[in-house]
Design an enzyme around this catalytic site. Structure first.
Site, PDB file in Angstrom:
ATOM      1  N   HIS A  28       0.844  -1.192   0.000  1.00  0.00           N
ATOM      2  CA  HIS A  28       0.000   0.000   0.000  1.00  0.00           C
ATOM      3  C   HIS A  28       0.885   1.250   0.000  1.00  0.00           C
ATOM      4  O   HIS A  28       1.272   1.735   1.059  1.00  0.00           O
ATOM      5  CB  HIS A  28      -0.907   0.012   1.223  1.00  0.00           C
ATOM      6  CG  HIS A  28      -1.811  -1.165   1.318  1.00  0.00           C
ATOM      7  ND1 HIS A  28      -1.350  -2.430   1.644  1.00  0.00           N
ATOM      8  CD2 HIS A  28      -3.153  -1.274   1.137  1.00  0.00           C
ATOM      9  CE1 HIS A  28      -2.376  -3.270   1.664  1.00  0.00           C
ATOM     10  NE2 HIS A  28      -3.468  -2.601   1.360  1.00  0.00           N
ATOM     11  N   ASP A 157      -9.441   6.433   7.518  1.00  0.00           N
ATOM     12  CA  ASP A 157     -10.888   6.340   7.327  1.00  0.00           C
ATOM     13  C   ASP A 157     -11.395   4.961   7.746  1.00  0.00           C
ATOM     14  O   ASP A 157     -12.434   4.841   8.394  1.00  0.00           O
ATOM     15  CB  ASP A 157     -11.253   6.568   5.851  1.00  0.00           C
ATOM     16  CG  ASP A 157     -11.043   8.006   5.407  1.00  0.00           C
ATOM     17  OD1 ASP A 157     -11.453   8.913   6.146  1.00  0.00           O
ATOM     18  OD2 ASP A 157     -10.473   8.215   4.320  1.00  0.00           O
ATOM     19  N   HIS A 262      -4.123   2.598  -3.347  1.00  0.00           N
ATOM     20  CA  HIS A 262      -4.361   2.113  -1.992  1.00  0.00           C
ATOM     21  C   HIS A 262      -3.695   0.773  -1.742  1.00  0.00           C
ATOM     22  O   HIS A 262      -3.000   0.606  -0.738  1.00  0.00           O
ATOM     23  CB  HIS A 262      -5.870   1.997  -1.730  1.00  0.00           C
ATOM     24  CG  HIS A 262      -6.201   1.712  -0.298  1.00  0.00           C
ATOM     25  ND1 HIS A 262      -5.990   0.487   0.296  1.00  0.00           N
ATOM     26  CD2 HIS A 262      -6.721   2.503   0.669  1.00  0.00           C
ATOM     27  CE1 HIS A 262      -6.364   0.537   1.566  1.00  0.00           C
ATOM     28  NE2 HIS A 262      -6.815   1.753   1.816  1.00  0.00           N
ATOM     29  N   SER A 384     -22.275  -9.713  37.806  1.00  0.00           N
ATOM     30  CA  SER A 384     -22.428 -11.082  37.306  1.00  0.00           C
ATOM     31  C   SER A 384     -21.091 -11.773  37.105  1.00  0.00           C
ATOM     32  O   SER A 384     -20.960 -12.977  37.339  1.00  0.00           O
ATOM     33  CB  SER A 384     -23.200 -11.067  35.984  1.00  0.00           C
ATOM     34  OG  SER A 384     -24.522 -10.612  36.176  1.00  0.00           O
ATOM     35  N   GLU A 411     -17.650  -4.711  24.573  1.00  0.00           N
ATOM     36  CA  GLU A 411     -16.750  -5.867  24.635  1.00  0.00           C
ATOM     37  C   GLU A 411     -15.600  -5.778  23.637  1.00  0.00           C
ATOM     38  O   GLU A 411     -14.468  -6.145  23.961  1.00  0.00           O
ATOM     39  CB  GLU A 411     -17.534  -7.168  24.386  1.00  0.00           C
ATOM     40  CG  GLU A 411     -18.412  -7.600  25.528  1.00  0.00           C
ATOM     41  CD  GLU A 411     -19.818  -7.037  25.425  1.00  0.00           C
ATOM     42  OE1 GLU A 411     -20.667  -7.461  26.232  1.00  0.00           O
ATOM     43  OE2 GLU A 411     -20.066  -6.186  24.532  1.00  0.00           O
ATOM     44  N   HIS A 473     -28.152 -16.491  24.738  1.00  0.00           N
ATOM     45  CA  HIS A 473     -27.149 -16.242  25.771  1.00  0.00           C
ATOM     46  C   HIS A 473     -26.431 -17.517  26.222  1.00  0.00           C
ATOM     47  O   HIS A 473     -25.597 -17.463  27.125  1.00  0.00           O
ATOM     48  CB  HIS A 473     -27.808 -15.579  26.986  1.00  0.00           C
ATOM     49  CG  HIS A 473     -28.071 -14.117  26.803  1.00  0.00           C
ATOM     50  ND1 HIS A 473     -28.797 -13.615  25.746  1.00  0.00           N
ATOM     51  CD2 HIS A 473     -27.691 -13.042  27.537  1.00  0.00           C
ATOM     52  CE1 HIS A 473     -28.866 -12.298  25.846  1.00  0.00           C
ATOM     53  NE2 HIS A 473     -28.204 -11.924  26.911  1.00  0.00           N
ATOM     54  N   ARG A 520     -22.156 -20.020  36.084  1.00  0.00           N
ATOM     55  CA  ARG A 520     -23.145 -19.215  36.797  1.00  0.00           C
ATOM     56  C   ARG A 520     -23.654 -19.987  38.018  1.00  0.00           C
ATOM     57  O   ARG A 520     -23.841 -19.419  39.090  1.00  0.00           O
ATOM     58  CB  ARG A 520     -24.318 -18.896  35.873  1.00  0.00           C
ATOM     59  CG  ARG A 520     -25.444 -18.133  36.565  1.00  0.00           C
ATOM     60  CD  ARG A 520     -26.707 -18.154  35.725  1.00  0.00           C
ATOM     61  NE  ARG A 520     -27.747 -17.300  36.280  1.00  0.00           N
ATOM     62  CZ  ARG A 520     -29.003 -17.289  35.848  1.00  0.00           C
ATOM     63  NH1 ARG A 520     -29.356 -18.099  34.858  1.00  0.00           N
ATOM     64  NH2 ARG A 520     -29.892 -16.492  36.383  1.00  0.00           N
TER      65      ARG A 520
END
Length: 667
Positions: A28, A157, A262, A384, A411, A473, A520
């Protein structure tokens, strides 16, 4: 060459980039050509670095987030005196060179992070600036500015289009990271053509809304660029974005401002025309004029002097703040403070069942005082994930020594920021979310593994057994997907003591990231798991319970399913079946053991083997063999209480017994 000295230096960068890409026949060239002026001003007038010691702790950090423009960085590193000979630029993108297509941390001296996927370097820089702020607030004392440096980046960009940059920019603005300065290559060209076809937002307004200090400059006005960087340095309450209006492939008569510059070489004829337009010898390749080199190489002496002055301050600091200096020495050497492991808790069966996520929280809070730079948090899930350090403040702009990071529902940025923190050095970073949302983190997790970064992930709610939240989930394929990443160690502990051992293994590992995959639901504490950690989790798998007589079948499980295996063992024993239960919290750690140990745990002569794990069965064949089988979950889950799900999906002791008997031909 009838150009002034500044322009001579800038054109040296441009032509090295053109020649390197052309010789490689790929790359590039446009971005290095367009941003050469901006990079020249930054590297010769502002950047504090020592080419003779790229790891000087108080150096400024420079990130080329637009990593496709790597020849810009390689040219600067060579010119300013890093151990990167001109021959390496001539071997750009070739086998065995230190100049790969995108910059790689640990391979090329002076490269601060591996920037391939766009947006990652942007977020890494936020992590670096966050680390500098925390360390300064924690260790600096009046008259002793041990940590006092900037983080700079060139962004494109593409970086600003990627979602991770939005997340990271929002958090950086909230935290008021004033020593973060980004130079935006606003050349209005992407691979497909003009950015008008996809990217017409007001970038300056967006960043002002994030709380950034925004300026706009002509990318070829050296005085204007210098003034903008100086103003950014003086702005201490906001990160800075300097929008540099530039031209891709600047100087090329036919390729400037086109997408053709590019991702492809300009071509020999266009390079000849460009060099003529720049007043450069058309037939000269990889030319570095002595006058230009002399300007760039001033960085060597400046760097030596800057580091020497800093070390003099640090030695005076050491005489007064002995404990703090010793801790910093250890951290810079990649070592943990002596005796830190003495704080590790031991859990007893009498304490009652405990979810491994809760056990992880207990471990974190037990060891926090012994590890002053253990810093981390969660993506808005601290209650949690149990990632909160109870005795410590949040990291905010007013409390920069706080050790609890509030990443918000970000995240992707969290993973990339953790990488930046680890790359900066001096911190032990960790971050948490639900295992199913590790999908959002996969790019930075992969890069952490590629860069050998000691980042710890706390991924909770580890299986379909989270129950009522339903299949959106409930992670099913996630363990297999994460295990597929080279150099990522995945640990799924079976109880609280295995969780403590997992944390020990994660923190002692300095050559790659570690994922702690936690439940959990509550799990009984096993007395057998409280053995020497070096003989349990650290080995990846171990014999948890064994047959007193003939060994007929192996039950191999991870996490909560280990308890299922133990229950099935008792039932099988009543039928005269000799069973060994193997707890296998980590495939990667087990695979790294000597063959003798692996065969001791999984005797080759015992071919009746049953793997048990609440996830896809992919990969288990390696351990159960052709004659074995797996009780797993090769479908999505459902919304129901988890005990109902265990029945519906066949994760019961009776189901294990029946399958084991089938393997033995005793149906």
């Amino acid at each position: 060459m009838s150009v002034n000295l500044d322009q001579l230096c800038i054109n040296t960068i441009r032509t090295l980039a053109m020649d390197g890409v052309q010789k490689a026949k790929s790359g590039h060239p446009g971005m290095p050509m367009g941003m050469a002026d901006v990079a020249y001003v930054l590297w010769t007038r502002f950047l504090r670095h020592n080419p003779g010691n790229p790891a000087w702790p108080d150096r400024d950090r420079f990130v080329l987030s637009a990593g496709h423009g790597s020849m810009l960085l390689y040219s600067l590193l060579h010119l300013t005196g890093y151990d990167l000979p001109l021959e390496e630029l001539k071997n750009f993108r070739q086998w065995g060179s230190r100049t790969p297509g995108h910059p790689e941390y640990g391979l090329t001296p002076g490269v601060e992070t591996t920037t391939g996927p766009l947006g990652q370097g942007f977020a890494n820089g936020v992590g670096m600036a966050l680390a500098e702020r925390f360390l300064a607030a924690t260790f600096n004392r009046p008259g002793f500015p041990i940590f006092d440096h900037y983080t700079y980046a060139i962004v494109s960009d593409g970086d600003l289009m990627e979602g991770v940059s939005h997340e990271a920019a929002s958090l950086a603005g909230h935290l008021k990271l004033g020593k973060l300065v980004y130079l935006y290559d606003d050349n209005e060209i992407s691979i497909e053509g003009s950015t008008d076809i996809t990217f017409t937002e007001d970038v300056s307004a967006r960043f002002r809304a994030y709380g950034w200090h925004v300026q706009e400059v002509d990318g070829y006005d050296l005085g204007g660029i210098e003034a903008a960087i100086r103003a950014a340095q003086e702005e201490t309450e906001r990160p800075s974005l300097i929008v540099c209006h530039a031209h891709i492939a600047y100087g090329s008569p036919n390729k400037q401002d086109t997408a053709g510059a590019h991702g492809a070489p300009l071509g020999e004829e266009e390079i000849r025309l460009t060099k003529e337009a720049l007043g450069w010898p058309a037939e000269a390749h990889f030319l570095v004029p002595d006058e230009a080199l002399a300007v760039f190489r001033q960085a060597v002496e400046r760097g030596q002097q800057g580091e020497a002055q800093w070390r003099e301050v640090f030695e005076r600091y050491r005489a007064v703040y002995t404990k703090e200096a010793a801790l910093l020495d250890a951290l810079w050497a990649g070592e943990l403070p002596a005796g830190w492991g003495d704080k590790m808790p031991v859990f007893n069966p009498a304490d009652g069942p405990l979810a491994t996520r809760k056990a992880s929280g207990a471990v974190l809070n037990s060891i926090a005082s012994a590890l002053p730079t253990l810093v981390g948090g969660s993506a808005d899930l601290a209650p949690s994930n149990a990632t909160l350090l109870r005795d410590y403040e949040d990291f905010q702009s007013e409390t920069a020594a706080g050790r609890n990071l509030r990443f918000g529902v970000r995240e992707h940025a969290m993973g990339s920021i953790l990488n930046g923190m680890a790359l900066h050095g001096g911190l032990l970073p960790y971050g948490g979310t639900f295992l199913v949302f590790s999908d959002y983190m996969r790019p930075p997790v992969r890069l952490a593994a590629l860069m050998d970064l000691p980042v710890v992930y706390v991924w909770t709610h580890d299986s379909v057994w989270i129950g009522e939240d339903g299949p959106t989930h409930q992670p099913i394929e996630h363990l297999a997907a994460l295990r597929a990443i080279p150099n990522l160690v995945v640990i799924r502990p079976a109880d609280a003591n295995e969780t403590a051992s997992a944390w020990r293994a994660a923190l002692e590992r300095r050559d790659g990231p570690t994922a702690l995959v936690l439940t959990r639901q509550k799990l009984p504490i096993l007395s057998e798991s409280a053995r020497d950690p070096a003989e349990t989790v650290a080995r990846g798998a171990y014999v948890l319970a064994d047959s007193s007589g003939t060994l007929d079948v192996l039950l191999i499980a991870s996490g909560s399913e280990v308890h299922l295996a133990l229950e099935a063992r008792e039932l099988l024993a009543e039928k005269g079946v000799g069973v060994r239960v193997v707890s296998m919290p980590s495939w990667e750690l087990f695979d790294a053991q000597p063959e003798s140990y692996r065969e001791m745990v999984l005797p080759p002569e015992v071919t009746a083997r049953l793997g048990i794990e609440a996830g896809v069965t992919q990969g288990w064949g390696k351990y159960v063999g052709w004659d074995g089988d797996v009780i797993g979950l090769d479908c999505f889950g459902a919304s129901a209480p988890y005990k109902v799900l265990t029945e519906k999906f066949g994760f019961t002791a009776q189901a294990v017994v029946e399958q084991a008997l089938r393997l033995l031909g005793r149906e």
